[in-house]
Design a protein around this motif. Structure first.
Motif, short mmCIF file in Angstrom:
data_model
loop_
_atom_site.label_atom_id
_atom_site.label_comp_id
_atom_site.label_asym_id
_atom_site.label_seq_id
_atom_site.Cartn_x
_atom_site.Cartn_y
_atom_site.Cartn_z
N SER A 167 77.76 28.95 -17.17
CA SER A 167 77.66 28.78 -15.73
C SER A 167 78.76 29.61 -15.10
O SER A 167 79.88 29.67 -15.60
CB SER A 167 77.84 27.32 -15.33
OG SER A 167 76.72 26.57 -15.74
N SER A 168 78.44 30.27 -13.98
CA SER A 168 79.42 31.13 -13.33
C SER A 168 79.13 31.19 -11.84
O SER A 168 77.98 31.06 -11.42
CB SER A 168 79.35 32.54 -13.94
OG SER A 168 80.32 33.38 -13.36
N GLY A 169 80.17 31.40 -11.05
CA GLY A 169 80.01 31.49 -9.60
C GLY A 169 79.53 30.17 -9.01
O GLY A 169 79.79 29.10 -9.55
N ALA A 170 78.83 30.28 -7.90
CA ALA A 170 78.30 29.08 -7.22
C ALA A 170 77.03 28.58 -7.88
O ALA A 170 76.54 27.51 -7.54
CB ALA A 170 78.04 29.37 -5.75
N ASP A 171 76.49 29.34 -8.84
CA ASP A 171 75.25 28.97 -9.52
C ASP A 171 74.13 28.68 -8.51
O ASP A 171 73.50 27.63 -8.54
CB ASP A 171 75.46 27.76 -10.43
CG ASP A 171 75.43 28.17 -11.89
OD1 ASP A 171 74.97 29.28 -12.21
OD2 ASP A 171 75.87 27.36 -12.73
N ALA A 172 73.90 29.65 -7.63
CA ALA A 172 72.89 29.46 -6.59
C ALA A 172 72.38 30.80 -6.08
O ALA A 172 73.03 31.84 -6.24
CB ALA A 172 73.47 28.66 -5.42
N GLY A 173 71.20 30.72 -5.46
CA GLY A 173 70.62 31.86 -4.76
C GLY A 173 70.35 31.46 -3.32
O GLY A 173 70.16 30.28 -3.02
N TRP A 174 70.33 32.45 -2.42
CA TRP A 174 70.09 32.21 -1.01
C TRP A 174 69.05 33.17 -0.48
O TRP A 174 68.90 34.29 -0.98
CB TRP A 174 71.37 32.40 -0.20
CG TRP A 174 72.43 31.38 -0.47
CD1 TRP A 174 72.64 30.21 0.20
CD2 TRP A 174 73.44 31.44 -1.48
NE1 TRP A 174 73.71 29.54 -0.34
CE2 TRP A 174 74.22 30.28 -1.38
CE3 TRP A 174 73.74 32.36 -2.48
CZ2 TRP A 174 75.29 30.01 -2.22
CZ3 TRP A 174 74.82 32.10 -3.33
CH2 TRP A 174 75.57 30.94 -3.18
N LEU A 175 68.34 32.74 0.56
CA LEU A 175 67.30 33.54 1.21
C LEU A 175 67.45 33.37 2.72
O LEU A 175 67.64 32.25 3.20
CB LEU A 175 65.92 33.06 0.75
CG LEU A 175 64.71 33.73 1.39
CD1 LEU A 175 64.63 35.21 0.98
CD2 LEU A 175 63.43 33.00 0.97
#
Length: 188
Positions: A167-175
């Motif tokens: 797991s790395s970063g915010a572990d998310a995607g945005w649109l």
């Protein structure tokens, strides 16, 4: 003495649509420790989720659907337009969170997306009719995408997928800021 169950039903509104929140509280008075058992459930109608995602993406043309191991949601902390955006649901290894809508092509789809994930492992995909078109992975700030859409009904899906290890970063995607410009069809 007998056990008693109290049911409280509260119906607030989310984006003008009812949000049902049922809270169940039970107390077993025959228990010498007077143990309280609590459970609650929240049911959000599909229309409320779709409307919130429409507002977050600025795309109101067709309804949004979200599923997977956790749902996408509207949020106001990480945005391209400074107002709101849709964010993938919080997931763990080997899980996914997707968001989709349908358009009728031909036309051009434009959107902004961003990801904060394990580079090369966890990815935010864009798919049309379940065929991967492109993806981003790692630490990628807001990027515009302009994608031609073929004629006919097309399911547009954004899918954040985690692999089985890091797991790395915010572990998310945005649109954010989704638009679809339909190409006029000329008849001869």
């Amino acid at each position: 003495l007998s056990a008693a169950t109290v049911t409280i039903v509260i119906t607030p509104l989310v984006a003008g649509l009812p949000l049902t929140n049922s809270v169940f509280a039970g107390r077993n008075e025959t228990d010498s420790n007077l143990t309280n058992n609590w459970a609650s459930s929240v049911i959000v109608p599909d229309q409320a989720v779709s409307l919130a995602l429409s507002q977050a993406t600025e795309f109101f043309t067709t309804p949004w659907r979200t599923s997977g191991d956790n749902l996408w949601s509207a949020e106001t902390n990480v945005t391209h337009d400074g107002i709101d955006a849709a964010q993938s649901g919080s997931i763990i290894d080997n899980q996914q969170s997707w968001l989709e809508t349908t358009v009728h092509g031909p036309g051009t789809l434009n959107f902004w997306w961003k990801v904060s994930s394990q580079a090369g492992g966890d990815k935010l995909y864009f798919l049309t009719n379940n065929v991967a078109v492109t993806n981003i992975s790692g630490t990628v700030d807001w990027q515009p995408v302009s994608q031609p859409i073929a004629p006919g009904q097309m399911v547009l899906r954004w899918n954040y997928v985690k692999d089985g290890n890091i797991s790395s970063g915010a572990d998310a995607g945005w649109l954010d800021q989704v638009t679809f410009i339909q190409t006029p069809i000329t008849l001869n």
